[in-house]
Design an enzyme around this catalytic site. Structure first.
Site, PDB file in Angstrom:
ATOM      1  N   HIS A 265       0.831  -1.206   0.000  1.00 48.85           N
ATOM      2  CA  HIS A 265       0.000   0.000   0.000  1.00 48.85           C
ATOM      3  C   HIS A 265       0.870   1.263   0.000  1.00 48.85           C
ATOM      4  CE1 HIS A 265      -3.674   2.359   1.107  1.00 48.85           C
ATOM      5  NE2 HIS A 265      -2.780   3.148   1.685  1.00 48.85           N
ATOM      6  N   GLU A 266       1.799   1.334   0.923  1.00 49.28           N
ATOM      7  CA  GLU A 266       2.646   2.532   1.022  1.00 49.28           C
ATOM      8  C   GLU A 266       3.558   2.659  -0.200  1.00 49.28           C
ATOM      9  OE1 GLU A 266       1.741   4.680   3.092  1.00 49.28           O
ATOM     10  OE2 GLU A 266       0.549   3.387   4.410  1.00 49.28           O
ATOM     11  N   HIS A 269       1.714   4.497  -2.805  1.00 48.22           N
ATOM     12  CA  HIS A 269       1.801   5.949  -2.591  1.00 48.22           C
ATOM     13  C   HIS A 269       3.162   6.462  -3.066  1.00 48.22           C
ATOM     14  CE1 HIS A 269      -1.887   6.793  -0.445  1.00 48.22           C
ATOM     15  NE2 HIS A 269      -1.644   5.922   0.508  1.00 48.22           N
ATOM     16  N   GLU A 295      -4.759   7.836  -3.012  1.00 41.50           N
ATOM     17  CA  GLU A 295      -5.269   6.574  -2.482  1.00 41.50           C
ATOM     18  C   GLU A 295      -5.586   5.581  -3.608  1.00 41.50           C
ATOM     19  OE1 GLU A 295      -5.585   4.780   1.200  1.00 41.50           O
ATOM     20  OE2 GLU A 295      -4.851   6.754   0.674  1.00 41.50           O
TER      21      GLU A 295
END
Ligand code: ZN
Length: 502
Positions: A265-266, A269, A295
């Site tokens: 997830h990170e 980003h 997101e």
């Protein structure tokens, strides 16, 4: 024309200084969350207050106002990228200068007080202890909204901070569509005889090996290790930008999926931040379009890519090499089902992909009704519990950590923030099918551990533009249509119908 160029250059130089100060504050923040010794806290809050204050006064300097006004009158002499920068710098300047200093100070004072009482009230599960502070917070942010300006409801002005141009009416429409699809789909999943068995995930998974595996994934999907790093913090986040992007995670040795998907997830980003164009650094063209579009990147990598069967066709053998005893007997299908396990739960941050939007929609509807004057603060616990039952089929046993007071957002006055999470899902769905139409062999590529084409598509269509296009122009250019729910709904249906044999 020469004169217009020199005015533009002066503006960009000033805006750059503002962004440099912001990145200094971000770095101080990163340090505080990762490696700062506890006794550094007092000095750190002085440092942060000073640097953040300097950033704010740089952005709101009267000279910036003059330059913006000057350029507005000569817009036709600027190129299209310069006009986009001008539009976005004007937006930042206006938002920052519209609120009187007195209200800013009052908000900041009340934030600390409200947060303190929230911590206590949440701990003991007594909403009545929090209610008067929350009430004042709603009143102050509504006042803030009056200064910022809006069309329909004060909430629109607050949403705009995170999602430029979006409104409560827009989200109401999108969320009705998502709700109409997801509530029945969830019921069908729950009624399916297929049940995930994730007991193997509770065995021993040493943190050092989890980190090693996480770094393998980061590299494979395109994270530039010369331009970023991975560390540990209590609350995972991504900070920094092009050339120095810091991501964090935390390791649970009896639930490795938390760090694995947290890291993916990170990294999603981070790939956005690493994908801006270096020549735009320090201007809005090298900043994320919105929280929701940020997101969309993290969620696409985490859920669409990272929880897919093609992805694990490639990575499960590598994970097994790291944890041979724990995973020897686990099949690909068993693993993929276990990491996509669906179960209605009380706490948003622990929710699975399928139920996550329902948590968001519930919060949005409460904020919407609160700011429209159709709901009072004292009615919140009852409204919360009723919606939990209606959407997820469960009722919180308390108003604290498992109920209406679980999230930090409202105690800090962050109203209008939640919808961005779900907007990210919808945008990801739309990018996903547009991308697959261009790359019919994407599953095959993922099975081989090849993510270069996928990243290239995101770079070309999303990352490199920064804030150049407003949301629907970005969506239109990348996918051929404005933001809609169709693709995201289709994705969830296809994915969960296959997994749960619906
Ligand atoms: Zn995120």
């Amino acid at each position: 024309v020469t004169n217009v160029q020199s005015v533009y250059d002066e503006l960009v130089a000033k805006y750059r200084e503002y962004t440099v100060l912001r990145t200094i504050a971000e770095l101080l923040h990163w340090d505080m969350q990762t490696i700062m010794p506890p006794k550094g806290a007092t000095r750190r809050s002085d440092q942060l207050a000073l640097v953040s204050g300097m950033a704010h006064s740089h952005l709101t300097a009267p000279r910036i106002g003059e330059l913006l006004a000057d350029l507005e009158a000569h817009e036709q002499d600027l190129g299209s990228e310069q006009r986009a920068n001008l539009r976005e710098m004007t937006r930042d300047y206006r938002r920052a200068t519209k609120i009187p200093q007195k209200l800013v100070e009052e908000l900041s004072r009340h934030q600390s007080l409200c947060h303190e009482h929230w911590v206590h009230a949440r701990e003991v599960g007594d909403f009545g202890l929090f209610a008067p502070y929350l009430e004042k917070m709603v009143r102050l942010t509504a006042e803030e909204a009056e200064f910022l300006g809006y069309q329909d409801t004060p909430l629109d002005a607050l949403i705009d901070e995170f999602e430029p141009g979006a409104t409560a009416a827009m989200f109401t429409k999108l969320f009705e569509e998502v709700k109409a699809a997801n509530v029945p789909l969830l019921r069908r999943i729950m009624a399916s005889p297929v049940k995930a068995d994730g007991r193997f995930l509770a065995m021993d998974y040493p943190a050092a090996m989890q980190k090693h595996f996480g770094e393998q994934i980061m590299q494979a999907i395109g994270f530039d290790t010369e331009g970023g790093r991975l560390d540990i913090s209590v609350h995972p986040f991504c900070s920094g930008t092009y050339g120095d992007v810091r991501i964090t995670t935390r390791y649970n040795e009896h639930a490795p999926q938390q760090a694995i998907f947290g890291i993916i997830h990170e990294t999603g980003h981070a790939l956005y931040e690493q994908g801006f164009l270096p020549q735009n650094l320090g201007t809005p063209l090298a900043e994320a379009m919105s929280y929701g579009i940020h997101e969309s990147q993290s969620r696409m990598w985490e859920n669409f890519v990272g929880r897919s069967k093609p992805f694990w066709t490639f990575f499960l053998p590598q994970l097994k090499a790291c944890f041979p005893n724990e995973l020897a007997q686990v099949s690909l299908d068993q693993f993929v089902l276990a990491v996509n396990h669906v179960e209605p739960s009380l706490v948003r941050v622990e929710a699975d992909e399928m139920t996550y939007d329902l948590h968001i929609i519930l919060r949005f509807e409460i904020e919407r009704d609160l700011f429209a004057g159709n709901l009072s603060v004292s009615d919140l616990p009852a409204a919360w519990n009723k919606k939990m039952e209606e959407y997820l089929g469960i009722t919180p046993p308390n108003d604290g950590k498992e109920g209406v007071m679980q999230d930090v957002h409202w105690s800090g006055g962050s109203f209008g923030y939640f919808p961005s999470y779900s907007l990210g899902n919808m945008a990801a769905g739309q990018f996903w099918y547009a991308m697959r139409a261009k790359m019919p062999d994407m599953d095959k590529q993922m099975e081989k551990g090849n993510f270069a084409d996928l990243l290239h598509w995101l770079r070309e269509n999303v990352h490199q533009h920064g804030r150049r296009f407003i949301r629907n122009d970005l969506m239109q250019k990348a996918t051929g249509k404005p933001l809609a729910t169709t693709d995201y709904v289709r994705y969830l249906n296809e994915k969960y119908s296959a997994l749960y044999q619906l």
